[in-house]
Design an enzyme around this catalytic site. Structure first.
Site, short mmCIF file in Angstrom:
data_model
loop_
_atom_site.label_atom_id
_atom_site.label_comp_id
_atom_site.label_asym_id
_atom_site.label_seq_id
_atom_site.Cartn_x
_atom_site.Cartn_y
_atom_site.Cartn_z
N ASP A 50 -0.61 -7.50 1.06
CA ASP A 50 0.04 -6.19 1.25
C ASP A 50 1.57 -6.37 1.34
OD1 ASP A 50 0.35 -3.50 1.63
OD2 ASP A 50 -0.23 -3.52 3.74
N SER A 72 4.36 1.69 8.58
CA SER A 72 3.99 0.77 7.51
C SER A 72 5.21 0.36 6.68
CB SER A 72 2.95 1.41 6.59
OG SER A 72 1.74 1.59 7.26
N HIS A 95 0.81 -1.22 0.00
CA HIS A 95 0.00 0.00 0.00
C HIS A 95 0.85 1.27 0.00
CE1 HIS A 95 0.53 -0.17 4.49
NE2 HIS A 95 0.48 1.13 4.36
#
Length: 575
Positions: free
Chosen positions: A380, A479, A330
């Site tokens: 992801d 992330s 992402h």
């Protein structure tokens, strides 16, 4: 000299009867004084101000090295050390704090506890003389002064560099001085001590000590070409006990050396195999210890990478080889055409000035998993290929990948690192890399706990981590970074990739991670298979090292936009 001559000299320019030689000298003196006064205008009224070199104008001392050209000749930005830059940016707290932030180490070498040219004990306000390095005494609390005493290098002058050299002559350091290991009498030493050792076994032991898997090629050379003939010392020789060198439980090798003459100048050249993954040579404590986290120590997690898009930090990533990084899909889904730079060996994210242990690498390929789904963060994961090979060091090393299909261990305590928000609210980001220890929650358990919670869509390719009470968690900005577990062998494995969650550190709201073990085959296929043509990004002006694109109007405009000042270099010549 006569008395009359002395009187002539004492009245330079004062009488018409002065002899021609004296008159000429007086004229030269007067002219010299005049010219000097033109080159050296009066100093600034405020002694603290900086005086521009050519124009003589005065600017405030705070304007010195602040990346703004206050002097018309640009002299206020000339010869600025990294420490000067930090002070001008009001980052005085980073100067003399025991952590090297500057490429030239200037922030820690001119302190009341340290002078130039000394060895800086990492993470401590202490310096030691270079003569104390590899002298058998632990002068730094973590033993850093005795850590790098054997290395491989193609030249004596390059032996002390931070980056590893997997092949070269075996070099030994004692009391701060590097020298080749002499093997003139190695065979005689083996016979005398009744050992069964060979030069090949010596090479294997050295490679193991340097955290490589094994020696691939070992040979003697009659002339070590990197040592000048007029510089016969230092050379060192190996001292063997009847039992030979010993290997301890940490796979390092215990060797003893002493200085020696080397008449035939016979050295040993060693080539090592692959670097061992998942090792942390700079970790102050081998422990598994972001919200609720703590500062790491410099170099504690050498596979962590900071990813910058067009000059701005975006996500974390993990080094898995010298050319590949693993991150979250992402982070790159809608920006694969942007200019991405990977910052390896980073400790302070907020600084645009690089430490001597960091390196920057342009990302040439971005491979987001083909079945990634933005809704639910399904699959992801993304692979990033570096344009050039990363040079390995104590601060830049790869992590290990888990066995394909391996499951996570319920309740195991593992570590998450990153530069994400410290709290859910407020957008407060840390400057220093953070670490936190979290218990793992298996896929099945996480499905049960989140079955009736909105926003959670746990698949078999995910798992969770966190405490039921909350308080510790990854957050925005973490992330793509790693979740790592330490194996019984001591190596660290990349178990998960920080993906998503519901808020940050909330009770009964665990963080969600991509299960790396389920993608090992895909990783191997991508990294070993053919790739499309490398990415090309356009910038009409000039790019800064971290990737920011400057327009032509921002180049040579009197304002330093790039941390290294490259946008204001050679501007006078261009004019």
């Amino acid at each position: 000299m006569t008395e009359e001559a002395e009187n002539d000299v004492g009245t330079v320019g004062g009488a018409a009867s002065v002899n021609p030689t004296t008159s000429t000298l007086a004229s030269l003196l007067r002219n010299y004084t005049y010219i000097d006064s033109q080159l050296s205008p009066p100093s600034c009224p405020d002694a603290a101000d900086f005086q521009c070199l050519d124009s003589g104008e005065c600017v405030p001392s705070l304007a010195r090295c602040n990346m703004l050209l206050e002097c018309s000749d640009g002299s206020d930005e000339d010869e600025c050390s990294c420490a000067d830059r930090l002070r001008a940016q009001f980052l005085e707290r980073k100067v003399c704090d025991g952590i090297v932030d500057c490429h030239d180490s200037s922030d820690e070498q001119f302190c009341d506890w340290c002078g130039p040219g000394k060895f800086i004990c990492p993470g401590a306000k202490k310096c030691v003389d270079t003569s104390a390095i590899c002298d058998g005494q632990l002068d730094c609390a973590d033993g850093a002064d005795e850590r790098q005493c054997v290395t491989l290098s193609t030249a004596r002058s390059a032996a002390g560099q931070a980056r590893y050299q997997p092949a070269g002559y075996l070099m030994v350091r004692q009391r701060g001085h590097w020298g080749p290991l002499c093997v003139d009498d190695f065979d005689a030493l083996v016979r005398r001590t009744r050992t069964a050792w060979s030069v090949r076994e010596l090479g294997s032991a050295v490679c193991t000590a340097l955290t490589y898997r094994d020696a691939t090629h070992v040979f003697r050379t009659e002339s070590e070409p990197s040592v000048e003939q007029d510089q016969p010392e230092p050379f060192y020789k190996l001292v063997l006990s009847p039992d030979g060198p010993r290997s301890d439980t940490e796979n390092s090798t215990s060797l003893v050396f002493e200085e020696a003459s080397c008449p035939r100048r016979t050295a040993v050249h060693i080539s090592c195999g692959d670097l061992q993954c998942g090792l942390r040579p700079r970790a102050q404590q081998q422990r598994a210890r972001i919200v609720g986290g703590t500062n790491t120590s410099p170099g504690a997690w050498p596979w962590q990478a900071a990813m910058y898009r067009e000059g701005e930090y975006q996500c974390g990533a993990t080094l898995i080889s010298d050319r590949w990084l693993l991150s979250a899909g992402h982070c790159f889904l809608r920006s694969t055409n942007s200019h991405w730079v990977a910052r390896l060996g980073a400790y302070r994210r907020g600084s645009t000035l690089l430490s001597p242990y960091e390196s920057l690498h342009i990302v040439s390929h971005i491979v987001v998993h083909p079945e990634y789904q933005d809704i639910g963060y399904v699959n992801d994961i993304a692979l990033l290929k570096l344009e050039d090979t990363a040079r390995m060091s104590d601060f830049v090393r790869p992590v290990c990948l888990p066995p394909a299909g391996a499951d996570v261990t319920e309740g195991a305590l593992c570590s998450v690192i990153g530069w994400g928000q410290l709290f859910e609210a407020g957008r407060i980001f840390p400057d220093t890399l953070q670490e936190v220890e979290l218990p793992l929650i298996s896929t099945q358990q996480c499905k049960k706990r989140t079955a009736f919670l909105p926003l959670y869509r746990i698949t078999d390719n995910m798992f969770c981590a966190g405490f039921d009470r909350g308080g510790r968690d990854a957050c925005l900005g973490d992330s793509g970074g790693p979740l790592m577990c330490q194996e019984t062998s001591g190596e660290w494995t990349l178990t998960g990739i920080t993906s998503n969650g519901y808020g940050c550190a909330r009770a009964a709201r665990p963080g969600v991670y991509t299960k790396v073990a389920n993608y090992v085959s895909w990783i191997e296929d991508v990294t070993m298979g053919p790739l499309p043509r490398r990415r090309r990004t356009h910038c009409s002006g000039r790019r800064c090292p971290l990737g920011r694109c400057l327009t032509d109007d921002n180049v040579c405009d009197g304002v330093v936009h790039c941390a290294d000042g490259s946008d204001e270099q050679d501007c006078l010549a261009e004019d």
